[in-house]
Design a protein around this motif. Structure first.
Motif, mmCIF file in Angstrom:
data_model
loop_
_atom_site.group_PDB
_atom_site.id
_atom_site.type_symbol
_atom_site.label_atom_id
_atom_site.label_comp_id
_atom_site.label_asym_id
_atom_site.label_seq_id
_atom_site.Cartn_x
_atom_site.Cartn_y
_atom_site.Cartn_z
ATOM 1 N N ILE A 52 41.173 -37.550 -11.317
ATOM 2 C CA ILE A 52 40.344 -36.456 -11.816
ATOM 3 C C ILE A 52 40.729 -35.165 -11.085
ATOM 4 C CG2 ILE A 52 37.986 -35.582 -12.050
ATOM 5 C CD1 ILE A 52 37.049 -38.470 -12.141
ATOM 6 N N PRO A 53 41.160 -34.147 -11.791
ATOM 7 C CA PRO A 53 41.594 -32.904 -11.130
ATOM 8 C C PRO A 53 40.436 -32.171 -10.470
ATOM 9 C CG PRO A 53 41.515 -32.599 -13.511
ATOM 10 C CD PRO A 53 41.277 -34.059 -13.258
ATOM 11 N N ILE A 54 40.725 -31.577 -9.316
ATOM 12 C CA ILE A 54 39.737 -30.749 -8.609
ATOM 13 C C ILE A 54 40.001 -29.301 -8.997
ATOM 14 C CG2 ILE A 54 38.817 -30.080 -6.358
ATOM 15 C CD1 ILE A 54 39.935 -32.717 -5.267
ATOM 16 N N THR A 55 39.035 -28.678 -9.635
ATOM 17 C CA THR A 55 39.267 -27.357 -10.219
ATOM 18 C C THR A 55 38.760 -26.203 -9.381
ATOM 19 O OG1 THR A 55 37.196 -27.538 -11.476
ATOM 20 C CG2 THR A 55 39.214 -28.311 -12.544
ATOM 21 N N GLN A 56 37.811 -26.440 -8.488
ATOM 22 C CA GLN A 56 37.229 -25.325 -7.742
ATOM 23 C C GLN A 56 37.359 -25.543 -6.237
ATOM 24 O OE1 GLN A 56 32.996 -24.474 -8.355
ATOM 25 N NE2 GLN A 56 33.521 -22.304 -8.514
#
Length: 353
Positions: A52-56
């Motif tokens: 799951i990508p970490i966006t912030q």
């Protein structure tokens, strides 16, 4: 937490939900009971979480006594009560990649990597026969995770000497001198943040004004002559957002007797700075020139955080480049304490050192 209710709940759903929880909520879930803690720390959970990508990004900030992390999604500071990093020695954050942060001691003789979320820290091997001071530190990652390896780049501004640490080999190598693409010294301030875009690290220099890049794969150097914006800048910081190079600067207005903060974006075709946005004028009026000592920019990866240090307190402001949105940060690090160092990092509970 009745066993009758939760006993038949599929464990794989715990992992699916847990991998998507906000970081602060995840740590609260760990303390529910032993079963939840075991599920959310298992290898299968780590595999789900890493996909799951970490966006912030979050902000890791240090004063002379304490450290704290700022979560922009909740606009909240999390204070580290038992801060192992600061208890053992005086070290400051200088770069980050993939959920881990690089630290250096004040004498610039020892390097460390750590995960602020899990409070894990590891000292790197000593730099053999290297005794020159460091001007810029940057980090670069081989793939999408630090498990695939990362590099730490250090350069001396006066001599142009540089050295690189490779986590895969667990050693420092490629000790050399920057080629004669420009005259030395570089006139770099102490430990400015280098930004990473694709395979290159970028950092600013002066006299003449410009940006220097180093390709971590090919080892190719470049120097771009980029003049400063046509305004008087008291502070300037290079930042990155979505592959774009941005410049944050403050200037003192003699007419309005206040500090003006602006953001510029580098135009790749002309190598000129174009104004992107500026902080609301009513906020700037609150930063009286006589009371504000200086501005520190500790945001970098897709988010900009500004700290305005005055004689009495720190005032924090964040800027979302994608939304073009300014936000005044609630709370502070500690009452009566000034921010000394900070770095942005992507909070990753599975990032190991």
């Amino acid at each position: 937490m009745s066993p009758k209710i939760w006993g038949k709940f599929p464990e794989e759903l715990f992992e699916v939900v847990g991998a998507r929880l906000p970081v602060a909520t995840f740590f609260r879930f760990l303390s529910v009971n032993r079963k939840w803690n075991s599920i959310l720390t298992s290898h299968t959970f780590r595999d789900r979480y890493d996909k799951i990508p970490i966006t912030q990004p979050w902000v890791y900030a240090v004063t002379h006594k304490n450290a704290a992390m700022y979560d922009p999604s909740s606009n909240k500071w999390y204070h580290l009560k038992n801060h192992y990093f600061q208890e053992k020695m005086d070290i400051v954050p200088v770069a980050s990649v993939g959920g881990i942060v690089c630290f250096v001691n004040l004498l610039q003789t020892r390097f460390f990597v750590g995960n602020p979320l899990t409070q894990t820290l590891k000292e790197l091997p000593a730099r053999a026969k290297i005794n020159w001071p460091i001007a810029v530190v940057g980090m670069w990652m081989y793939g999408k995770s630090v498990v695939e390896g990362y590099k730490i780049f250090c350069i001396n501004g006066e001599l142009g000497q540089y050295i690189i640490f490779d986590s895969i080999k667990n050693t420092w190598y490629e000790s050399g001198v920057m080629p004669a693409i420009r005259m030395l010294p570089l006139y770099l301030s102490f430990l400015p943040q280098a930004i990473s875009i694709d395979d290159c690290l970028y950092f600013t220099c002066s006299n003449p004004e410009g940006i220097i890049s180093y390709n971590m794969l090919s080892g190719v150097w470049n120097h771009f002559l980029v003049p400063n914006p046509r305004v008087l800048i008291a502070n300037r910081f290079l930042v990155e957002c979505g592959g774009r190079i941005m410049l944050v600067g403050s200037m003192e207005s003699e007419i309005e007797s206040c500090v003006s903060v602006r953001i510029w974006e580098l135009q790749k075709m002309t190598l000129l700075w174009k104004e992107f946005d500026r902080m609301p004028s009513e906020w700037c009026l609150g930063l009286n020139r006589k009371n504000t000592i200086h501005m520190i920019c500790i945001g970098n990866k897709d988010m900009i955080m500004l700290s305005f240090v005055s004689e009495k307190r720190n005032k924090f402001v964040t800027y979302d480049v994608l939304k073009k949105e300014w936000l005044q940060v609630s709370g502070s690090i500690r009452t009566g304490q000034r921010l000394e160092h900070g770095i942005t990092f992507y909070p990753c509970i599975t990032a190991t050192v």
